[in-house]
Design a protein around this motif. Sequence first.
Motif, PDB file in Angstrom:
ATOM      1  N   MET A 137       2.250   9.655   7.331  1.00 43.88           N
ATOM      2  CA  MET A 137       2.523   8.320   7.934  1.00 43.88           C
ATOM      3  C   MET A 137       2.366   8.575   9.379  1.00 43.88           C
ATOM      4  SD  MET A 137       5.513   5.639   7.610  1.00 43.88           S
ATOM      5  CE  MET A 137       6.861   6.795   7.772  1.00 43.88           C
TER       6      MET A 137
ATOM      7  N   HIS B 178      -5.285   0.539   5.196  1.00 45.05           N
ATOM      8  CA  HIS B 178      -3.958   0.955   5.377  1.00 45.05           C
ATOM      9  C   HIS B 178      -3.179  -0.158   6.022  1.00 45.05           C
ATOM     10  CE1 HIS B 178      -5.692   1.747   9.105  1.00 45.05           C
ATOM     11  NE2 HIS B 178      -4.418   1.495   9.717  1.00 45.05           N
TER      12      HIS B 178
ATOM     13  N   ASP C  49       7.127  -0.290  14.045  1.00 46.43           N
ATOM     14  CA  ASP C  49       8.427   0.457  13.945  1.00 46.43           C
ATOM     15  C   ASP C  49       9.542  -0.020  15.006  1.00 46.43           C
ATOM     16  OD1 ASP C  49      10.493   2.336  13.888  1.00 46.43           O
ATOM     17  OD2 ASP C  49       9.192   3.999  14.629  1.00 46.43           O
TER      18      ASP C  49
ATOM     19  N   LEU D 229       3.528   2.235  12.604  1.00 51.67           N
ATOM     20  CA  LEU D 229       3.410   3.296  11.964  1.00 51.67           C
ATOM     21  C   LEU D 229       1.973   2.997  10.687  1.00 51.67           C
ATOM     22  CD1 LEU D 229       7.170   3.829  10.958  1.00 51.67           C
ATOM     23  CD2 LEU D 229       5.585   5.133  12.713  1.00 51.67           C
ATOM     24  N   ASP D 230       1.192   3.803  10.734  1.00 55.53           N
ATOM     25  CA  ASP D 230       0.181   3.779   9.740  1.00 55.53           C
ATOM     26  C   ASP D 230       0.367   4.415   8.437  1.00 55.53           C
ATOM     27  OD1 ASP D 230      -1.602   2.370  11.526  1.00 55.53           O
ATOM     28  OD2 ASP D 230      -2.902   4.345  12.230  1.00 55.53           O
ATOM     29  N   CYS D 231       0.920   3.474   7.347  1.00 58.14           N
ATOM     30  CA  CYS D 231       0.981   3.659   6.090  1.00 58.14           C
ATOM     31  C   CYS D 231      -0.118   3.887   5.102  1.00 58.14           C
ATOM     32  CB  CYS D 231       1.923   2.853   5.691  1.00 58.14           C
ATOM     33  SG  CYS D 231       3.678   2.691   6.482  1.00 58.14           S
ATOM     34  N   ARG D 232      -0.415   4.729   4.563  1.00 51.87           N
ATOM     35  CA  ARG D 232      -1.327   4.825   3.403  1.00 51.87           C
ATOM     36  C   ARG D 232      -1.041   5.375   2.230  1.00 51.87           C
ATOM     37  NH1 ARG D 232      -5.835   5.292   7.020  1.00 51.87           N
ATOM     38  NH2 ARG D 232      -5.299   5.599   9.040  1.00 51.87           N
ATOM     39  N   SER D 233       0.180   5.156   1.715  1.00 50.17           N
ATOM     40  CA  SER D 233       0.603   5.238   0.492  1.00 50.17           C
ATOM     41  C   SER D 233       1.785   4.424   0.075  1.00 50.17           C
ATOM     42  CB  SER D 233       0.962   6.821   0.108  1.00 50.17           C
ATOM     43  OG  SER D 233       2.006   7.297   0.911  1.00 50.17           O
TER      44      SER D 233
ATOM     45  N   ASP E 153       4.652   6.310   1.976  1.00 45.75           N
ATOM     46  CA  ASP E 153       4.861   5.745   3.484  1.00 45.75           C
ATOM     47  C   ASP E 153       5.601   4.462   3.453  1.00 45.75           C
ATOM     48  OD1 ASP E 153       3.551   8.286   3.990  1.00 45.75           O
ATOM     49  OD2 ASP E 153       1.638   7.240   4.525  1.00 45.75           O
ATOM     50  N   VAL E 154       5.251   3.770   2.689  1.00 47.03           N
ATOM     51  CA  VAL E 154       5.675   2.330   3.115  1.00 47.03           C
ATOM     52  C   VAL E 154       7.317   2.297   2.659  1.00 47.03           C
ATOM     53  CG1 VAL E 154       5.710  -0.254   2.083  1.00 47.03           C
ATOM     54  CG2 VAL E 154       3.724   1.098   2.418  1.00 47.03           C
TER      55      VAL E 154
ATOM     56  N   ALA F 266       9.212   3.926   5.194  1.00 51.45           N
ATOM     57  CA  ALA F 266       9.381   2.870   6.463  1.00 51.45           C
ATOM     58  C   ALA F 266      10.415   2.241   6.398  1.00 51.45           C
ATOM     59  CB  ALA F 266       8.092   2.244   6.609  1.00 51.45           C
TER      60      ALA F 266
ATOM     61  N   GLY G 204       2.185  -1.930  -0.306  1.00 53.39           N
ATOM     62  CA  GLY G 204       2.471  -0.588  -0.722  1.00 53.39           C
ATOM     63  C   GLY G 204       1.839  -0.500  -2.174  1.00 53.39           C
TER      64      GLY G 204
END
Length: 342
Positions: free
Chosen positions: A1, A23, A28, A39-43, A46-47, A50, A69
């Motif tokens: 993330m 993504h 934040d 925040l860049d969430c890629r999974s 990650d979510v 966050a 997510g």
Amino acid sequence: MSAVKTSVARVESVTPIVWKGTHLALLDQRVLPGELCYLDCRSAEDVAAAIHGMAVRGAPAIGIAAAYGLVLALRDNAAAMPAAVATLAASRPTAVNLRWALERMQRQWEQHADVGLLEAEAIRIHQEDLAQNLQMGAFGAALIAPGAQIVTHCNTGALATGGHGTALGVIRTAYAQGRVVRVYNTETRPWLQGARLTAWELQQEGIPAKLVADGAVAHLMSREKIDWVIVGADRIAANGDTANKIGTYALAVAARRHGVKFMVVAPSGTFDLHCPDGAHIPIEERAAAELTEFRGAAIAPAGFDAFNPVFDVTPAALIDAIVCERGVIEKPTRERVLPVLS
């Protein structure tokens, strides 16, 4: 993330959740109002991080983020649904919108097993939340007589939802209609969402407002004519008992003592009709450090323990009206809740 920083902008141009196709970008909210950082969430992991870490907060926003997510999880692995659901569901156990969104996404996957359709469902959940907020704003504002002074708690605006807001959405609509003359927003310990986020949104909107310490509200009500306390919700039981940010119950007690009306504003997805009453709502407790420290700086003696529930339950008997996008439930009881939600 990863984190992407941009300049601070007016709140109208800021949304807490931005789906980028590849993504999810989450504002934040821990660093607002001084810094604007996505925040860049890629999974799904990650979510979930966050959500649990309070980068994204507010029951509707949590549900929307979790829906995206699942899209991220299923793109990488078509068999990832059970594990991703479990990870996301564990991130914030009290907010029922999280479970509602995950169950809706699961049904979509079970029917079609198509990632494109799953993505479309997440986008639909996001868009529906904004439409619901605007409808709740209209319903709630109609209950407020012109010239009102209002107390609100935590943050329930655009930053906590898909846009416009729940409780703060009602206040926005009522102010635009000339019904509100002043808002008192609590600081909302220990994360100070009211001081950091609600104050910022009110300032951006030009709504006259004053910040008040959580413990000063009863005194305020004894000295000033307050017409309404308006709050959001993280879960509403079938009988109308409502879980919301810690401190809400105390506001409701003070409001009843001083003849102030109490309004809860939340979309229908916040109702948990399988939960009979507030005693059955799970209350999340978090680390003692959230009370004994602030942004890493100690404010209590080292090693001192803390009782840190994040939510409390306001009994339906202390609530004058629950507003959702389907209508207004006045003096809520199980018999009055069920017809609106069915």
